[in-house]
Design an enzyme around this catalytic site. Sequence first.
Site, PDB file in Angstrom:
ATOM      1  N   ASP A 193       0.847  -1.231  -0.137  1.00 17.72           N
ATOM      2  CA  ASP A 193       0.026   0.163   0.020  1.00 17.72           C
ATOM      3  C   ASP A 193       0.967   1.143   0.224  1.00 17.72           C
ATOM      4  O   ASP A 193       2.056   1.146   0.035  1.00 17.72           O
ATOM      5  CB  ASP A 193      -0.898  -0.058   1.210  1.00 17.72           C
ATOM      6  CG  ASP A 193      -2.175   0.659   1.054  1.00 17.72           C
ATOM      7  OD1 ASP A 193      -2.178   1.576   0.134  1.00 17.72           O
ATOM      8  OD2 ASP A 193      -3.357   0.306   1.696  1.00 17.72           O
ATOM      9  N   GLU A 208     -10.369   6.160   5.185  1.00 19.44           N
ATOM     10  CA  GLU A 208      -9.377   5.588   6.096  1.00 19.44           C
ATOM     11  C   GLU A 208      -9.284   6.045   7.660  1.00 19.44           C
ATOM     12  O   GLU A 208     -10.543   6.269   8.082  1.00 19.44           O
ATOM     13  CB  GLU A 208      -8.108   5.688   5.413  1.00 19.44           C
ATOM     14  CG  GLU A 208      -7.901   5.166   3.709  1.00 19.44           C
ATOM     15  CD  GLU A 208      -6.403   5.213   3.277  1.00 19.44           C
ATOM     16  OE1 GLU A 208      -5.559   4.855   3.947  1.00 19.44           O
ATOM     17  OE2 GLU A 208      -6.545   5.374   1.882  1.00 19.44           O
TER      18      GLU A 208
END
Length: 643
Positions: A312, A534
């Site tokens: 990521d 997030e």
Amino acid sequence: MAGVRSFFLFAAIALLFAGRYGDATAAARGYIKYKDPKAAVEERVEDLLTRMTLPEKLGQMCQVDRFNFSYPNPSIGQEIFTKYMIGIVLSNPYDTGANIAKRVELANTMQKLSLSTRLGIPLLYAIDAVHGHNTFINATIFPHNIGLGATRDPELVKKIGAITALEVRATGIAQAFAPCVAVCRDPRWGRCYESYSEDPKLVNLMTESIMDGLQGNAPYVADFKTKLAGCAKHFVGDGGTIDGINENNTVVDNATLFNVHMPPFELAVKKGIASIMASYSSLNGVKMHANRAMLTDYLKDTLKFQGFVISDWLGIDKITTPPRANYTYSIEASINAGIDMVMVPWEYKEFLEKLTNLVNGGYIPMSRIDDAVRRVLRVKFSLGLFENPFAEGSSLAAEFGSEAHREVAREAVRKSMVLLKNGKTDNDKIVPLPKKVKKIVVAGAHANNMGWQCGGFTLTWQGFNGTGENISRNKAMNLPTGKTRGTTILEGIMKTVDATTEVVYVEEPNQNTAKLHADAAYTIVVVGEAPYAESQGDSTTLNMAAPGPDTISHTCASGMKCVVVLVTGRPLMIEAYIDFIDAVAVAWLPGTEGQGVADVLFGDHPFTGTLPRTWMKSVVQLPMNVGDSAYDPLFPFGFGITN
């Protein structure tokens, strides 16, 4: 003299041989297997791998942000490809696009530079496209995954995947970091809207369908012109962290791991997903970016995953606490664990230097490097990048954001709508609403806010407020301004009601609203969450955003007949309001086509959506999922009033 005659005789024979057989010999000598489209993919991969130097191999393992090339000076940025031989770039969630032709030109310019290198290995260009081509202005933006889970319609989701792929390919991009196949087990998690459901069976159903749409029903990609390389994320257990805290630790036994969180990844591997992204989170205390047991032993060796594992954004940096405390260690730990490609995305020179030293020092074996590069090349060959490296966006541009695509998105909105309550008793149902009345009130800021109804990961990472015209831009980077196309919920209502019906919009009701509009036949109250993504979305309370509670109090609780529409990425705390609300419908995060909300409110289409996750009474019950022994929800998994 005899020696001279022998020399000329040999020379004559050599010339004769060259004349007869020279063409064939040259052809044989010039044959390069990896450039032969008729050769098997694995043979091409091995042939190319044997020709590559260490710097060429390491370049294929490094992904950088495309702004390294285009900002501040493209002439300097060329070295990314010509000197460092970077194999993949990405556009970050703030890289908002508006001009298809310019983005295609950018993609092809970078590709030409990649092809100009010694071996001519093509570039792979990737982007987040999690509910449509969500960073591009005027793209078709679909409901977020939680809404698609509510539809329980795999054919519809397949169409959405296909449209997303086509619109991404129209802008010259060949890979999407999608689908998210997380199984969210706690709605306090800020990424819960990226998950189709708390139920792995429903997540599997949607995963299979979206992959068929994105990649086609074939390993990697069926038709590279209109399909793209997918990326299943985030491996594994990101939806099960303690208290739903993003990037936290997931503590589970093997039964929970392999029965709840692993099945969607197993399915994705079986269907030939091109890549899998590692999770920021930890699994039983081990950072997933450094978890060899999961990345290599299980994913690659047991499941036989053949694509590449990507980190990521700055994912390997977070192996240490604080992040990047020992970057050399993070590189060593992640690559040896099984990460094949690292999303750097800025400090690529340092990354490549340290990775080179680790390989030359014997800390990372060449076999590990070859395995990583082999996987990247396998995907590139399978995509057809070597034969068709350049984007042809012009042939697809006419379909970008088309009415046909928007009709599919509108269908998704209405099928995702879940009706939780309809009337205070069984005898006073309020939905479907009558179109022809003297006057109606639409209340709440969410009713007329394109950004809020789209949610996070739309035009920017954290989403936007309003139409999109007010997004802050860095002019030096030539990022565009301008609103994105679509229909707000309010606009959809106004288009649906009878022409003689007066529609009054009250953005923020007050204590005088009910009295002032006492003659309204009913009120549609639209409240919910502001956009987030997030960790910024982690919540310990799951309360609706202000002034949502006051909006309900000044309308529904003040005697106005009302329907509450919730614009949210997850269940919210609503039990305190439920008794004085006549009807409640959940719109989730519907995307750009708000007309779909009006379609079901006014009865042009029936309510068919059902809850993809449990709706709790209180946050103290969390985590609470269907099948738990202590299960006492406000509305259970699968609930939805249909009409």
